[in-house]
Design an enzyme around this catalytic site. Sequence first.
Site, mmCIF file in Angstrom:
data_model
loop_
_atom_site.group_PDB
_atom_site.id
_atom_site.type_symbol
_atom_site.label_atom_id
_atom_site.label_comp_id
_atom_site.label_asym_id
_atom_site.label_seq_id
_atom_site.Cartn_x
_atom_site.Cartn_y
_atom_site.Cartn_z
ATOM 1 C CG ASN A 129 83.427 55.713 -56.634
ATOM 2 O OD1 ASN A 129 83.830 54.764 -55.964
ATOM 3 N ND2 ASN A 129 82.759 56.732 -56.122
ATOM 4 C CE LYS A 185 79.043 55.754 -56.231
ATOM 5 N NZ LYS A 185 77.915 56.646 -56.050
ATOM 6 C CG HIS A 196 82.334 60.281 -53.801
ATOM 7 N ND1 HIS A 196 81.064 60.072 -53.329
ATOM 8 C CD2 HIS A 196 82.306 59.992 -55.131
ATOM 9 C CE1 HIS A 196 80.291 59.673 -54.335
ATOM 10 N NE2 HIS A 196 81.025 59.615 -55.437
ATOM 11 C CD GLU A 218 78.239 57.886 -52.725
ATOM 12 O OE1 GLU A 218 79.168 57.056 -52.681
ATOM 13 O OE2 GLU A 218 77.499 58.033 -53.722
ATOM 14 C CD GLU A 272 81.351 62.546 -58.717
ATOM 15 O OE1 GLU A 272 81.232 61.648 -59.552
ATOM 16 O OE2 GLU A 272 81.507 62.328 -57.507
ATOM 17 N N GLY A 291 73.872 58.800 -58.683
ATOM 18 C CA GLY A 291 73.092 57.597 -58.408
ATOM 19 C C GLY A 291 71.585 57.800 -58.513
ATOM 20 C CB SER A 330 73.122 59.758 -63.543
ATOM 21 O OG SER A 330 72.641 59.523 -62.221
HETATM 22 C C1 PEP Z 1 79.934 58.675 -58.311
HETATM 23 O O1 PEP Z 1 79.794 57.873 -57.416
HETATM 24 O O2 PEP Z 1 80.920 59.401 -58.319
HETATM 25 C C2 PEP Z 1 78.901 58.760 -59.347
HETATM 26 C C3 PEP Z 1 78.991 59.715 -60.212
HETATM 27 O O3 PEP Z 1 77.903 57.807 -59.301
HETATM 28 P P1 PEP Z 1 76.817 57.537 -60.474
HETATM 29 O O4 PEP Z 1 77.562 57.491 -61.775
HETATM 30 O O5 PEP Z 1 76.206 56.223 -60.113
HETATM 31 O O6 PEP Z 1 75.845 58.665 -60.438
#
Ligand code: PEP
Length: 264
Positions: free
Chosen positions: A9, A11, A98, A100, A170, A176, A216
């Site tokens: 992703n 973003k 997601h 966000e 997630e 992040g 992460s």
């Molecule tokens: C994501 O945006 O779905 C995500 C898991 O981000 P990150 O790997 O940066 O934590």
Amino acid sequence: MRKKFVAGNWKMNMDAAGAKALAIGLKEELAKCQDAAKVDVAVCPPFVYLPLVAEALAGSNIGLGAQDVYTEANGAFTGEISVDMLKDVGCQFVIIGHSERRHVLGESNELINKKVIATLAADLEPIFCIGELLEESESNKTEAVLEMQIRKGLENVTAGQMAKITIAYEPVWAIGTGKTASEQQAQDAHVFTRSIVKDMFGDDVAAAVRIQYGGSVKPANAKGLMTQSDVDGALVGGAALNVEDFIGIIQGSISRGCGCNCKC
Ligand code: PEP
């Protein structure tokens, strides 16, 4: 056995040159990896770079996904993108729900459900995201939150359509932040998620549905997470913006390891 699925992703990152270079770098490195066919791989760039990334990835097995979609087919919805537009530029996958979009942009379970339904109706494949906030985790509400998100998000989806859905667990506190769920935390959440899918759609669907972990994920922790029996791949944010890191995660998802000549 479920084939692992690693999706990146991107973003709201990259410019046109960076998006093209990342796609080409990934395609070239993955082509050197003799075990690449053992894992499904996709990237989800920003909408405006979908066509150029599609072109850069031509001839590879790397799938293309969008980071969101709107519920309606067309019309007066300024700024939105429809499922047909995504198909038109070569998308196969759509990230829906997601964290966000849920927590920064205020999307409800009801809206997310409409997006899932519209995506499936267009024969695109949702990557349906669920996950609890830090305070929900700390007050032992993880399972209640996941159950609500799954039941509402997948309302009116048929058992047959579930073959097109990947679920991404997630935990919001891990996205992040550099904090990753432990292997056991991820496994437990995935087992719970699969149990709700089983209750809604039956044994066969639950056994077949792929559940990615996201939060992460890095090359250093990918293998430990991916070897958990209910973790079927990863949804990757930050580490998907770098060829070497993303390839390292893909390699980590190949259970017997990669004995080939690629950079991983
Ligand atoms: C994501 O945006 O779905 C995500 C898991 O981000 P990150 O790997 O940066 O934590």
